[in-house]
Design a protein around this motif. Structure first.
Motif, PDB file in Angstrom:
ATOM      1  N   ASN A 158       0.845  -1.182   0.000  1.00  0.00           N
ATOM      2  CA  ASN A 158       0.000   0.000   0.000  1.00  0.00           C
ATOM      3  C   ASN A 158       0.884   1.237   0.000  1.00  0.00           C
ATOM      4  O   ASN A 158       1.789   1.363   0.837  1.00  0.00           O
ATOM      5  CB  ASN A 158      -0.918   0.030   1.227  1.00  0.00           C
ATOM      6  CG  ASN A 158      -1.889  -1.142   1.246  1.00  0.00           C
ATOM      7  OD1 ASN A 158      -2.698  -1.296   0.350  1.00  0.00           O
ATOM      8  ND2 ASN A 158      -1.785  -1.980   2.275  1.00  0.00           N
ATOM      9  N   SER A 159       0.614   2.149  -0.941  1.00  0.00           N
ATOM     10  CA  SER A 159       1.331   3.426  -1.014  1.00  0.00           C
ATOM     11  C   SER A 159       2.837   3.241  -1.089  1.00  0.00           C
ATOM     12  O   SER A 159       3.598   3.917  -0.388  1.00  0.00           O
ATOM     13  CB  SER A 159       0.959   4.309   0.186  1.00  0.00           C
ATOM     14  OG  SER A 159      -0.428   4.572   0.215  1.00  0.00           O
ATOM     15  N   VAL A 160       3.283   2.304  -1.910  1.00  0.00           N
ATOM     16  CA  VAL A 160       4.720   2.110  -2.119  1.00  0.00           C
ATOM     17  C   VAL A 160       5.267   3.315  -2.887  1.00  0.00           C
ATOM     18  O   VAL A 160       4.744   3.662  -3.950  1.00  0.00           O
ATOM     19  CB  VAL A 160       4.982   0.811  -2.900  1.00  0.00           C
ATOM     20  CG1 VAL A 160       6.450   0.694  -3.278  1.00  0.00           C
ATOM     21  CG2 VAL A 160       4.544  -0.389  -2.089  1.00  0.00           C
ATOM     22  N   PRO A 161       6.304   3.980  -2.378  1.00  0.00           N
ATOM     23  CA  PRO A 161       6.821   5.170  -3.060  1.00  0.00           C
ATOM     24  C   PRO A 161       7.539   4.811  -4.368  1.00  0.00           C
ATOM     25  O   PRO A 161       8.424   3.960  -4.389  1.00  0.00           O
ATOM     26  CB  PRO A 161       7.795   5.769  -2.038  1.00  0.00           C
ATOM     27  CG  PRO A 161       8.211   4.613  -1.186  1.00  0.00           C
ATOM     28  CD  PRO A 161       7.023   3.701  -1.125  1.00  0.00           C
ATOM     29  N   SER A 213      -0.331   6.173 -10.830  1.00  0.00           N
ATOM     30  CA  SER A 213      -0.676   7.106  -9.754  1.00  0.00           C
ATOM     31  C   SER A 213      -2.054   6.820  -9.163  1.00  0.00           C
ATOM     32  O   SER A 213      -2.307   7.119  -7.991  1.00  0.00           O
ATOM     33  CB  SER A 213      -0.615   8.548 -10.269  1.00  0.00           C
ATOM     34  OG  SER A 213      -1.507   8.733 -11.346  1.00  0.00           O
ATOM     35  N   SER A 252      -3.326   3.812  -8.782  1.00  0.00           N
ATOM     36  CA  SER A 252      -3.311   2.541  -8.063  1.00  0.00           C
ATOM     37  C   SER A 252      -3.046   2.764  -6.574  1.00  0.00           C
ATOM     38  O   SER A 252      -2.125   3.497  -6.210  1.00  0.00           O
ATOM     39  CB  SER A 252      -2.232   1.621  -8.647  1.00  0.00           C
ATOM     40  OG  SER A 252      -2.080   0.471  -7.843  1.00  0.00           O
ATOM     41  N   PRO A 253      -3.841   2.154  -5.689  1.00  0.00           N
ATOM     42  CA  PRO A 253      -3.584   2.294  -4.238  1.00  0.00           C
ATOM     43  C   PRO A 253      -2.275   1.641  -3.795  1.00  0.00           C
ATOM     44  O   PRO A 253      -1.795   1.912  -2.702  1.00  0.00           O
ATOM     45  CB  PRO A 253      -4.794   1.598  -3.600  1.00  0.00           C
ATOM     46  CG  PRO A 253      -5.288   0.654  -4.657  1.00  0.00           C
ATOM     47  CD  PRO A 253      -5.008   1.311  -5.973  1.00  0.00           C
ATOM     48  N   PHE A 307       0.617   2.122  -5.172  1.00  0.00           N
ATOM     49  CA  PHE A 307       1.778   2.983  -5.420  1.00  0.00           C
ATOM     50  C   PHE A 307       1.469   4.427  -5.070  1.00  0.00           C
ATOM     51  O   PHE A 307       0.329   4.892  -5.181  1.00  0.00           O
ATOM     52  CB  PHE A 307       2.215   2.881  -6.887  1.00  0.00           C
ATOM     53  CG  PHE A 307       2.599   1.496  -7.306  1.00  0.00           C
ATOM     54  CD1 PHE A 307       3.753   0.907  -6.827  1.00  0.00           C
ATOM     55  CD2 PHE A 307       1.791   0.762  -8.170  1.00  0.00           C
ATOM     56  CE1 PHE A 307       4.102  -0.385  -7.202  1.00  0.00           C
ATOM     57  CE2 PHE A 307       2.137  -0.523  -8.544  1.00  0.00           C
ATOM     58  CZ  PHE A 307       3.293  -1.094  -8.056  1.00  0.00           C
ATOM     59  N   ASP A 308       2.517   5.119  -4.658  1.00  0.00           N
ATOM     60  CA  ASP A 308       2.421   6.542  -4.333  1.00  0.00           C
ATOM     61  C   ASP A 308       3.517   7.268  -5.108  1.00  0.00           C
ATOM     62  O   ASP A 308       4.708   7.067  -4.838  1.00  0.00           O
ATOM     63  CB  ASP A 308       2.592   6.751  -2.822  1.00  0.00           C
ATOM     64  CG  ASP A 308       2.342   8.189  -2.413  1.00  0.00           C
ATOM     65  OD1 ASP A 308       1.864   8.975  -3.251  1.00  0.00           O
ATOM     66  OD2 ASP A 308       2.638   8.544  -1.253  1.00  0.00           O
ATOM     67  N   VAL A 318       5.875   9.816  -5.636  1.00  0.00           N
ATOM     68  CA  VAL A 318       6.467  10.831  -4.755  1.00  0.00           C
ATOM     69  C   VAL A 318       7.517  11.681  -5.453  1.00  0.00           C
ATOM     70  O   VAL A 318       7.872  12.746  -4.955  1.00  0.00           O
ATOM     71  CB  VAL A 318       7.089  10.169  -3.505  1.00  0.00           C
ATOM     72  CG1 VAL A 318       6.024   9.467  -2.683  1.00  0.00           C
ATOM     73  CG2 VAL A 318       8.194   9.182  -3.887  1.00  0.00           C
ATOM     74  N   ASN A 338       4.815  -0.978   5.242  1.00  0.00           N
ATOM     75  CA  ASN A 338       3.443  -1.426   5.013  1.00  0.00           C
ATOM     76  C   ASN A 338       2.639  -1.547   6.297  1.00  0.00           C
ATOM     77  O   ASN A 338       1.437  -1.796   6.252  1.00  0.00           O
ATOM     78  CB  ASN A 338       3.437  -2.785   4.303  1.00  0.00           C
ATOM     79  CG  ASN A 338       3.892  -2.678   2.864  1.00  0.00           C
ATOM     80  OD1 ASN A 338       4.190  -1.596   2.379  1.00  0.00           O
ATOM     81  ND2 ASN A 338       3.959  -3.801   2.186  1.00  0.00           N
TER      82      ASN A 338
END
Length: 366
Positions: A43-46, A66, A68-69, A71-72, A74, A305
């Motif tokens: 979740n929210s992998v940079p 962008s 997708s939950p 990946f984040d 940054v 995570n």
């Protein structure tokens, strides 16, 4: 008779406060640790993006990443030279690079290349993230082919893993085993040391010796230090010479980390041993510390995570810092000056726990 004995044993467990505590509190604690700390979901992998193509196709592909939950986004890179620092400093797990002719190649029916540069130090996380990325690209391919009636696949993914080129899971697992086995052996040796004296009835004999409580505590700590360093040395040798893990850093930096890690574990072990009356209680206390320490160390699942409250809890876990030191030295070749942020927490944990263990020892001694 057997039924009567069965009833007797259950009554003995229920009436004893310590037994009730052992049956209820540790299992519940382990359930919460495993439930919140052990997760293979991303979740929210940079991630970072280096897009050399101004076309609409590249923008559509990046929108999928962008949105997708998992990946984040940054970082947006503007130059190729920015890729290495972003991965080296762990600001991102992966960089999505789209070539300058991506949209044009797709529009003309030619195959377009997309490159993923991924941090392979944590091969398990890297493989999971790569699967997510491949799934996003596959969906993009299906939609593009359906809209433009072109054969699949219009876009092709090229993968390059850093620090672990072949994403070999033994590199990740064996490097973690160095810390895990050192933790277990050192913890067991120190957690039983004072409890063994009390259980065998030799604890009182320490009172008539000319040794001070501090000297006795040091005498209990030194065997654990020697055994812990020797255990770590053996596992490191097996990892490097048998499993062929790279040794890109210096032994001095590695052994400084080993000594500080063992020092911190000894403090926790002696603290447990000072509280325990029997060896059984010492073993229980060691088990109660070891299992959460392994789960919350990043050995199996990424700390990033975990929920924020659990991530805060990992800051008092010495195994967390040692795994970063070991993998940083083996795979990245990090020097001592770049690892101070991992060294000093181990020293603080060791000083605090040893000081508390000394206070407990004097309190129980007198």
């Amino acid at each position: 008779m057997i039924f009567a004995l069965l009833i007797k044993e259950f009554l003995a467990l229920i009436k004893d406060k310590k037994s009730r505590f052992v049956l209820i509190v540790p299992p519940l604690f382990q359930v919460f640790v495993f439930g919140y700390g052990a997760t293979f979901d991303l979740n929210s992998v940079p991630i970072a993006v280096y897009n050399e193509d101004p076309g609409i196709a590249s923008r559509n592909l990046l929108k999928r990443f962008s949105a997708s939950p998992a990946f984040d986004l940054v970082l947006t890179l503007t130059d190729q030279t920015q890729i290495r620092p972003a991965l080296d400093e762990k600001r991102v797990l992966a960089v999505v690079r789209i070539g300058p002719h991506f949209s044009r190649n797709l529009s003309t029916g030619r195959q377009a290349k997309t490159q993923i540069l991924i941090d392979g130090r944590d091969s398990n996380t890297a493989l999971i993230a790569l699967n997510y990325m491949q799934s996003i690209l596959a969906d993009f391919n299906l939609d593009w082919a359906r809209q433009h009636r072109t054969p699949l696949p219009p876009a092709r993914l090229e993968v390059r893993a850093w620090f672990n080129p072949n994403l070999q899971s033994p590199w990740f697992i064996v490097s973690g085993i160095i810390g895990l086995l050192t933790l277990v052996v050192t913890m067991i040796v120190t957690a039983l040391s004072i409890a063994r004296e009390r259980e065998q009835g030799t604890f009182d004999q320490l009172l008539v010796t000319p040794l001070t409580p501090f000297q006795i505590l040091v005498g209990k700590a030194l065997p654990g230090l020697i055994i812990g360093v020797a255990e770590a040395s053996l596992i490191i040798a097996v990892a490097v010479y048998w499993f062929k893990l790279p040794m890109n850093g210096s032994l001095a930096a590695l052994y400084l980390g080993v000594i500080l890690f063992v020092f911190a574990v000894i403090g926790v072990g002696l603290m447990i041993s000072s509280l325990a009356v029997t060896q059984q209680q010492g073993l229980l206390g060691a088990f109660l510390f070891i299992v959460p320490a392994v789960i919350l160390s990043g050995f199996a699942t990424p700390i990033a995570n975990m929920p924020p409250s659990v991530q805060t809890l990992t800051l008092i876990n010495p195994l967390r810092y040692f795994l970063i030191i070991v993998r940083g030295i083996l795979f990245e070749g990090l020097p001592i000056d770049m690892l101070w942020s991992q060294y000093w927490p181990l020293a603080v944990i060791g000083l605090v726990t040893l000081s508390f263990a000394a206070w407990l020892f004097r309190h129980r001694l007198y």
